[in-house]
Every structure is written in structure tokens, then in C-alpha cells.
Design an enzyme around this catalytic site. Structure first.
Site, mmCIF file in Angstrom:
data_model
loop_
_atom_site.group_PDB
_atom_site.id
_atom_site.type_symbol
_atom_site.label_atom_id
_atom_site.label_comp_id
_atom_site.label_asym_id
_atom_site.label_seq_id
_atom_site.Cartn_x
_atom_site.Cartn_y
_atom_site.Cartn_z
ATOM 1 N N LYS A 179 -62.363 -7.801 57.737
ATOM 2 C CA LYS A 179 -61.467 -6.668 56.642
ATOM 3 C C LYS A 179 -62.980 -6.427 55.492
ATOM 4 O O LYS A 179 -62.667 -5.478 55.223
ATOM 5 C CB LYS A 179 -60.716 -6.601 56.247
ATOM 6 N N ASP A 237 -57.872 -0.210 61.302
ATOM 7 C CA ASP A 237 -56.621 -0.840 61.575
ATOM 8 C C ASP A 237 -56.010 -2.276 60.723
ATOM 9 O O ASP A 237 -57.462 -2.130 60.311
ATOM 10 C CB ASP A 237 -56.812 -1.455 63.183
ATOM 11 N N ASN A 238 -55.184 -2.884 60.133
ATOM 12 C CA ASN A 238 -54.825 -3.985 59.186
ATOM 13 C C ASN A 238 -55.307 -3.872 57.816
ATOM 14 O O ASN A 238 -56.316 -4.376 57.194
ATOM 15 C CB ASN A 238 -55.951 -5.071 59.663
ATOM 16 N N GLU A 276 -49.182 -6.110 64.391
ATOM 17 C CA GLU A 276 -48.988 -6.354 66.514
ATOM 18 C C GLU A 276 -47.681 -7.548 66.563
ATOM 19 O O GLU A 276 -47.917 -8.195 65.882
ATOM 20 C CB GLU A 276 -50.536 -6.477 66.837
ATOM 21 N N ASP A 330 -62.175 -2.159 63.348
ATOM 22 C CA ASP A 330 -61.234 -3.119 63.700
ATOM 23 C C ASP A 330 -61.630 -4.958 63.429
ATOM 24 O O ASP A 330 -61.608 -5.313 64.765
ATOM 25 C CB ASP A 330 -59.904 -3.193 64.830
#
Length: 259
Positions: free
Chosen positions: A186, A211-212, A243, A183
Site C-alpha cells: 500500500k 484496491d484496498n 474480500e 494491488d
């Protein structure tokens, strides 16, 4: 053209169904995600909020306080409560002994992982910002997890320096890592995973959670997992939301390494 604050007011008036937390992400989130630590004092304010509202050693209380701060006061780069529950469940299913996190920020996910992992497990969380790492260590200590959760300043892609520290000071080696949570930047998801694979730290059954993957997105990482599905990886895509809101969709990938 109205500024960001004026645009926010217009949209709040015209679109009452749009949750303000989602709008905060649209207006301010891209800048936050680009810069990492935004430098406006929100991380220090978070630490002060935790110290002022939670009893030392109350792990659950620290998590709740961070969630409350992120919803009510300032947007934070935390995994958040909705996706945090997915992370908790993945840790519990894996029953890991050695865990690695890429992207500590202020320590929220490290605390969630520390709460969910077995009692004798240990987590090392890597953070590029020394200032963020200092705040994360203070919050993790206040949550009562210092003996099992460590924060290391560095990054996987630093010509081997962080890898050497993990190997020498934390006994990372072939087949030792049971769980990885990704996380951070990216565009570093896939290169960092490949570096970890090349180091041989994973073993069949190791779990990697990212995540993401949809927002802001890690398409190369997702494609890598799709192309290897059933051969070297088995992946579950959890449909969820960015989130602290329920409008913007996101994906959390939970991948088991098959070897």
C-alpha cells in the site's frame, strides 16, 4: 488474555451476527498483509486445489475455485469476488489493449482481468515473490490465458530494472498503457504511480484502478487523486468490503487520467 484461536471462539459464541470470514481478517489479515507470502503453504495448497477441482482451460471454474478456497480454507490476498466484479466492469468499460498489474500474488486478479479484457489485449502482471510468481504462472496457464497474460518478477521501485524489462521485452513506451490495476504494497501505490507517470506510459483516457484504499489503506494515494480531481484525474470511489466478507468496509478507486 486468550490467544488468537481462543479469542476467535469467544467472539463466535458471543457475536453470532459477525461473519467468521471478517473475523479471520481481523485476527490474521494484518500479518498476512505485512508479510506478503506467509510461508505456511497456503499458496501451494491453492494450486493443488485448482488442479484437483477444475478442468484445464475452464477460466470461470478457476476463479470460482480460488474464491471457494479463500472462503473455506485459507485467507488469501485476492481482490475477491465482490471487488473483482468492480474490476471486471472497469476493464470492460476501458476496452484496453495493453494492461499492467502491480501485485500478482497467485494470479486471481490477473485471470479476472484476462477474462474481461478484449481478445487481442495483453496483460503484464508484476510480482515481487518468485515463489508466488511460479504459482501464479501455473494457475494462469491452467486457466488457459498464458498467451495473453504474462507474469514478471520484479517491482517498479527497483532502480529502473523492471521498467527496462517492460520497455524492452513487452514494448511498453510513451502512451502505450491503457489500464493499470494496483494491488500490492500500500505504501508503494503512490510512488509507483508517479514512476509510471514519469515514464510517460499513460495517455488521456488511461484507467487506473486501486484496491484496498480504505482497508488497510493508501491515504497518500487517495489524497493525491482528490487534490487533482477534475484537472489531471477524474476518480470514482466505489464503496465496497474487504474480500470475502461483508462487515469490514473498503474502497476501490477507479481513476481516469486526463493528461
Amino acid at each position: 488474555m486468550p490467544n488468537a484461536e481462543g479469542l476467535g471462539a469467544v467472539l463466535r459464541d458471543r457475536l453470532p451476527f459477525l461473519r467468521w470470514s471478517a473475523l479471520r481478517f481481523v485476527l490474521g489479515g494484518p500479518s498476512l498483509l505485512r508479510t506478503g507470502q506467509v510461508g505456511d503453504g497456503r499458496e501451494q495448497a491453492l494450486l493443488e486445489h485448482v488442479l484437483a477441482t477444475v478442468t484445464a482451460g475452464d477460466t470461470d471454474g478457476v476463479i470460482t475455485a480460488i474464491d471457494d478456497f479463500a472462503r473455506r480454507r485459507s485467507l488469501l490476498m485476492n481482490v475477491g469476488d465482490e471487488k473483482g466484479a468492480l474490476l471486471d466492469a472497469a476493464v470492460r468499460r476501458a476496452e484496453p489493449a495493453v494492461l499492467l498489474e502491480l501485485g500478482t500474488y497467485c494470479g486471481y486478479s490477473a485471470i479476472r482481468i484476462g477474462r474481461a479484457m478484449p481478445e487481442r489485449a495483453r496483460l503484464v502482471s508484476i510480482e515481487t515473490s518468485p515463489a508466488n510468481a511460479e504459482i501464479a504462472r501455473a494457475i494462469i496457464e491452467y486457466a488457459g490465458l498464458t498467451d495473453r497474460v504474462s507474469v514478471l518478477v520484479g517491482k517498479i521501485g527497483d532502480d529502473g530494472r523492471t521498467l527496462r524489462t517492460l520497455a524492452i521485452e513487452h514494448d511498453f513506451g510513451p502512451g502505450t498503457v491503457d489500464f493499470v490495476f494496483i494491488d500490492h504494497w500500500k505504501n508503494a501505490y503512490l510512488p509507483d504511480l508517479k514512476t509510471i507517470l514519469a515514464a510517460g506510459w499513460l495517455h488521456p483516457g488511461s484507467i487506473v484502478v486501486a484496491d484496498n484504499v480504505k482497508m488497510p489503506g493508501a491515504p497518500g494515494y487517495r489524497r493525491f487523486m482528490h487534490e487533482r480531481e477534475g484537472r489531471s484525474w477524474r476518480t470514482v470511489e466505489h464503496k465496497t468490503h474487504v474480500e470475502y466478507q461483508s462487515l469490514l468496509p473498503d474502497l476501490v478507486l477507479e481513476s481516469e487520467y486526463l493528461g
